[in-house]
Motif scaffolding. Structure first.
Motif, PDB file in Angstrom:
ATOM      1  N   VAL A 102     -22.804  -3.582  30.029  1.00 24.37           N
ATOM      2  CA  VAL A 102     -23.785  -4.610  30.398  1.00 24.37           C
ATOM      3  C   VAL A 102     -23.185  -5.539  31.453  1.00 24.37           C
ATOM      4  CG1 VAL A 102     -25.211  -6.509  29.523  1.00 24.37           C
ATOM      5  CG2 VAL A 102     -24.783  -4.496  28.085  1.00 24.37           C
ATOM      6  N   LEU A 103     -23.942  -5.766  32.536  1.00 23.68           N
ATOM      7  CA  LEU A 103     -23.485  -6.680  33.586  1.00 23.68           C
ATOM      8  C   LEU A 103     -23.471  -8.114  33.097  1.00 23.68           C
ATOM      9  CD1 LEU A 103     -25.492  -5.290  36.645  1.00 23.68           C
ATOM     10  CD2 LEU A 103     -23.030  -5.049  36.225  1.00 23.68           C
ATOM     11  N   VAL A 104     -22.503  -8.890  33.590  1.00 18.80           N
ATOM     12  CA  VAL A 104     -22.448 -10.327  33.323  1.00 18.80           C
ATOM     13  C   VAL A 104     -22.852 -11.055  34.607  1.00 18.80           C
ATOM     14  CG1 VAL A 104     -20.986 -12.268  32.633  1.00 18.80           C
ATOM     15  CG2 VAL A 104     -20.524  -9.955  31.733  1.00 18.80           C
ATOM     16  N   ARG A 105     -23.928 -11.797  34.536  1.00 14.37           N
ATOM     17  CA  ARG A 105     -24.394 -12.564  35.695  1.00 14.37           C
ATOM     18  C   ARG A 105     -24.204 -14.060  35.451  1.00 14.37           C
ATOM     19  NH1 ARG A 105     -27.257  -9.546  39.454  1.00 14.37           N
ATOM     20  NH2 ARG A 105     -28.002  -7.517  38.742  1.00 14.37           N
ATOM     21  N   ASP A 106     -23.869 -14.776  36.536  1.00  9.61           N
ATOM     22  CA  ASP A 106     -23.753 -16.230  36.393  1.00  9.61           C
ATOM     23  C   ASP A 106     -25.127 -16.880  36.609  1.00  9.61           C
ATOM     24  OD1 ASP A 106     -24.225 -16.331  39.111  1.00  9.61           O
ATOM     25  OD2 ASP A 106     -22.184 -16.913  39.649  1.00  9.61           O
ATOM     26  N   ARG A 107     -25.152 -18.220  36.657  1.00  8.67           N
ATOM     27  CA  ARG A 107     -26.447 -18.908  36.703  1.00  8.67           C
ATOM     28  C   ARG A 107     -27.234 -18.612  37.959  1.00  8.67           C
ATOM     29  NH1 ARG A 107     -25.253 -24.472  33.430  1.00  8.67           N
ATOM     30  NH2 ARG A 107     -24.098 -23.406  31.784  1.00  8.67           N
ATOM     31  N   LYS A 108     -26.514 -18.231  39.032  1.00  6.67           N
ATOM     32  CA  LYS A 108     -27.204 -17.905  40.282  1.00  6.67           C
ATOM     33  C   LYS A 108     -27.582 -16.434  40.363  1.00  6.67           C
ATOM     34  CE  LYS A 108     -24.930 -21.620  42.848  1.00  6.67           C
ATOM     35  NZ  LYS A 108     -23.879 -21.940  43.832  1.00  6.67           N
ATOM     36  N   GLY A 109     -27.241 -15.670  39.318  1.00  6.66           N
ATOM     37  CA  GLY A 109     -27.596 -14.255  39.316  1.00  6.66           C
ATOM     38  C   GLY A 109     -26.530 -13.334  39.882  1.00  6.66           C
ATOM     39  N   ALA A 110     -25.422 -13.893  40.350  1.00 13.17           N
ATOM     40  CA  ALA A 110     -24.354 -13.052  40.910  1.00 13.17           C
ATOM     41  C   ALA A 110     -23.649 -12.281  39.797  1.00 13.17           C
ATOM     42  CB  ALA A 110     -23.339 -13.915  41.658  1.00 13.17           C
ATOM     43  N   ILE A 111     -23.268 -11.040  40.100  1.00 10.03           N
ATOM     44  CA  ILE A 111     -22.516 -10.219  39.150  1.00 10.03           C
ATOM     45  C   ILE A 111     -21.070 -10.687  39.150  1.00 10.03           C
ATOM     46  CG2 ILE A 111     -21.656  -7.893  38.674  1.00 10.03           C
ATOM     47  CD1 ILE A 111     -24.240  -6.844  40.050  1.00 10.03           C
ATOM     48  N   ILE A 112     -20.589 -11.156  37.991  1.00 11.09           N
ATOM     49  CA  ILE A 112     -19.215 -11.661  37.937  1.00 11.09           C
ATOM     50  C   ILE A 112     -18.332 -10.809  37.029  1.00 11.09           C
ATOM     51  CG2 ILE A 112     -19.909 -14.025  38.471  1.00 11.09           C
ATOM     52  CD1 ILE A 112     -19.622 -14.680  35.485  1.00 11.09           C
ATOM     53  N   GLY A 113     -18.898  -9.716  36.504  1.00 13.21           N
ATOM     54  CA  GLY A 113     -18.111  -8.819  35.662  1.00 13.21           C
ATOM     55  C   GLY A 113     -19.027  -7.951  34.818  1.00 13.21           C
ATOM     56  N   ALA A 114     -18.432  -7.264  33.859  1.00 16.31           N
ATOM     57  CA  ALA A 114     -19.226  -6.426  32.953  1.00 16.31           C
ATOM     58  C   ALA A 114     -18.494  -6.292  31.626  1.00 16.31           C
ATOM     59  CB  ALA A 114     -19.467  -5.049  33.558  1.00 16.31           C
ATOM     60  N   VAL A 115     -19.274  -6.053  30.583  1.00 13.01           N
ATOM     61  CA  VAL A 115     -18.733  -5.866  29.239  1.00 13.01           C
ATOM     62  C   VAL A 115     -19.074  -4.451  28.776  1.00 13.01           C
ATOM     63  CG1 VAL A 115     -18.889  -6.619  26.826  1.00 13.01           C
ATOM     64  CG2 VAL A 115     -18.974  -8.307  28.687  1.00 13.01           C
ATOM     65  N   GLY A 116     -18.093  -3.776  28.202  1.00  8.21           N
ATOM     66  CA  GLY A 116     -18.322  -2.446  27.633  1.00  8.21           C
ATOM     67  C   GLY A 116     -17.985  -2.447  26.162  1.00  8.21           C
ATOM     68  N   VAL A 117     -18.890  -1.868  25.364  1.00  3.21           N
ATOM     69  CA  VAL A 117     -18.678  -1.809  23.911  1.00  3.21           C
ATOM     70  C   VAL A 117     -18.886  -0.377  23.449  1.00  3.21           C
ATOM     71  CG1 VAL A 117     -19.446  -2.647  21.654  1.00  3.21           C
ATOM     72  CG2 VAL A 117     -19.520  -4.180  23.641  1.00  3.21           C
ATOM     73  N   THR A 118     -18.026   0.076  22.530  1.00  2.61           N
ATOM     74  CA  THR A 118     -18.200   1.403  21.943  1.00  2.61           C
ATOM     75  C   THR A 118     -17.709   1.406  20.506  1.00  2.61           C
ATOM     76  OG1 THR A 118     -17.739   3.766  22.196  1.00  2.61           O
ATOM     77  CG2 THR A 118     -15.944   2.268  22.713  1.00  2.61           C
ATOM     78  N   GLY A 119     -18.258   2.312  19.702  1.00  2.00           N
ATOM     79  CA  GLY A 119     -17.821   2.440  18.313  1.00  2.00           C
ATOM     80  C   GLY A 119     -18.943   2.805  17.371  1.00  2.00           C
ATOM     81  N   ASP A 120     -20.136   2.254  17.660  1.00  2.00           N
ATOM     82  CA  ASP A 120     -21.290   2.566  16.810  1.00  2.00           C
ATOM     83  C   ASP A 120     -22.288   3.364  17.683  1.00  2.00           C
ATOM     84  OD1 ASP A 120     -22.046   1.368  13.878  1.00  2.00           O
ATOM     85  OD2 ASP A 120     -23.848   1.820  15.028  1.00  2.00           O
ATOM     86  N   THR A 121     -23.577   3.335  17.365  1.00  2.00           N
ATOM     87  CA  THR A 121     -24.541   3.980  18.255  1.00  2.00           C
ATOM     88  C   THR A 121     -24.575   3.211  19.579  1.00  2.00           C
ATOM     89  OG1 THR A 121     -26.405   2.582  17.635  1.00  2.00           O
ATOM     90  CG2 THR A 121     -25.993   4.518  16.265  1.00  2.00           C
ATOM     91  N   SER A 122     -24.989   3.891  20.630  1.00  2.00           N
ATOM     92  CA  SER A 122     -25.020   3.236  21.944  1.00  2.00           C
ATOM     93  C   SER A 122     -25.933   2.018  21.936  1.00  2.00           C
ATOM     94  CB  SER A 122     -25.478   4.231  23.014  1.00  2.00           C
ATOM     95  OG  SER A 122     -24.525   5.249  23.178  1.00  2.00           O
ATOM     96  N   ASP A 123     -27.058   2.100  21.246  1.00  2.00           N
ATOM     97  CA  ASP A 123     -27.966   0.950  21.185  1.00  2.00           C
ATOM     98  C   ASP A 123     -27.310  -0.243  20.480  1.00  2.00           C
ATOM     99  OD1 ASP A 123     -29.923   2.295  22.562  1.00  2.00           O
ATOM    100  OD2 ASP A 123     -31.117   2.794  20.789  1.00  2.00           O
ATOM    101  N   ASN A 124     -26.630   0.029  19.399  1.00  2.00           N
ATOM    102  CA  ASN A 124     -25.933  -1.055  18.700  1.00  2.00           C
ATOM    103  C   ASN A 124     -24.779  -1.609  19.534  1.00  2.00           C
ATOM    104  OD1 ASN A 124     -27.542  -1.153  16.422  1.00  2.00           O
ATOM    105  ND2 ASN A 124     -26.322   0.369  15.302  1.00  2.00           N
ATOM    106  N   ASP A 125     -24.076  -0.730  20.196  1.00  2.00           N
ATOM    107  CA  ASP A 125     -22.990  -1.186  21.085  1.00  2.00           C
ATOM    108  C   ASP A 125     -23.552  -2.171  22.117  1.00  2.00           C
ATOM    109  OD1 ASP A 125     -21.302   0.624  19.780  1.00  2.00           O
ATOM    110  OD2 ASP A 125     -21.434   2.137  21.362  1.00  2.00           O
ATOM    111  N   GLU A 126     -24.679  -1.799  22.685  1.00  2.57           N
ATOM    112  CA  GLU A 126     -25.291  -2.649  23.712  1.00  2.57           C
ATOM    113  C   GLU A 126     -25.708  -4.006  23.137  1.00  2.57           C
ATOM    114  OE1 GLU A 126     -29.484  -2.291  25.212  1.00  2.57           O
ATOM    115  OE2 GLU A 126     -28.469  -1.235  26.849  1.00  2.57           O
TER     116      GLU A 126
END
Lengths: 143, 143, 143, 143
Positions: A102-126
């Protein structure tokens, strides 16, 4: 453009873990990448299997690579597998095209990073990635 | 054989960007490669995501690799995925088989380079590559 | 943290080329990378040889990798070759440890990218990178 | 054999950071790997440069690879560079042979992981790794 400090990254991860606990999910690995795709903070819960760091990173990296959540990258991979094969090739095999990046956006909408999660179902990870990003005061873009 | 000078390459890129603006497209990345597959000029518009340079290069490189536009390489990848898998392998994963990689031919028809564009839909990307090549006085071959 | 826009990156490159012309240097290739190591703008002058894009990128990338100018990375490589061999390995062979890779700092001192120049002597390459960065209103760190 | 839990890994990192603060060091990146070389926890302090995750990992990985601190791996690399070149090759370029990669041993002396630190001088990096491991109740082996 803002950046994700280590303090904010750890806030994201603790909130993602809290969401996983609330939903009674399997052990998770959470990765927070900066806008250039480098790790700021990474944590793997006890019992999370061997490749989980690479999987979580691959989801977050895919999101940054194309500027969209890894859910949307996954849709491309399903609809146009030859395109995804090409993308995977030029990235050096670094993309994992399923929900949970999932992208991390700041208050102006700029992409400042991303978070990745894994371990359960993809929907739950998200769901955990989204919860973590919101808890840190940023805007998640799971697109 | 002619070559694509830096001056011509920059003309191609500025015309491709102008086409993108006219069509109100998303931010683009444009790569101009010489006949040997090396960059002459590369420009990434503000907001164009992390992997865009590699994607644009992968389209142009695929066109040079097979001597046909990346649209035609994409048709091969769809019809004979095992063939594309082999091509991708021997290229070291350098080919992105979707429209947007267009050959540059001189007046005698010789291939003197290729242009790769990415950022919007593949069809729009290709239209910008074609517009850029024509503006520089060369013949586009989108295959 | 600021970012290097495409407009600023092109200003850096045109000023670097102007410096090369003033000093009557060999044809140059100039690469401007963002803070994450991705190209914003790249230009190779006519007559600049085949690998120049990769060399210029390798200098700029080395600077970003360690947070110091590629001149200093080169000093490490000379003094402790085993350390540089390790760094080169974990980077996937992406670092060129000679002068010509210069960090771009904003007014607050944050690293917002790097410029790599190659084509003439390493010292002259570096002088062009510095001139380009200054012309765009940023602070060069050739350290 | 014990394992390094996430809780213990985070204890190691916070103590390593505390040591860095006490010694007034540059921003650090600390990686804790399990016995199989996979990350348990990773944290990069604000201002720690782009390749620091890979460098820290390369130190810890080198320690695990040969069962000795990366200081000793560095001595091998200096005394027998051809040997280190071979080791680097078979590892796929994953080893950084300078101090700062320290084995984590449990009470029975078994290797249960390794810590890699980078950001300041190699000697200071190692001091932080040792402090972190001791604070978590394990035995550091800096070799």
């Amino acid at each position: 453009m803002s950046t994700i400090t280590l303090s904010k990254a750890n806030r994201i991860i603790s909130a993602a873990f809290a969401k996983g606990k609330e939903l009674e999910l399997a052990p998770l690995t959470v990765v927070v990448l900066d806008a250039g795709g480098q790790p700021v903070s990474v944590q793997r819960q006890d019992g999370s299997s061997m490749l989980r760091f690479d999987i979580a990173t691959g989801k977050a990296w895919a999101a940054l690579a194309l500027g969209m959540g890894s859910r949307k990258v996954g849709a491309i991979a399903v609809e146009r597998p030859h395109f995804f094969q090409g993308l995977s090739g030029v990235s050096g095999g670094r993309m994992v095209p399923v929900p949970g990046g999932v992208l991390v956006r700041d208050r102006k909408g700029a992409i400042i990073g991303a978070v990745g999660v894994t371990g359960d179902t993809s929907d739950n990870d998200e769901a955990c990635a989204v919860a973590g990003i919101e808890a840190a005061g940023f805007t998640p873009d799971a697109g």
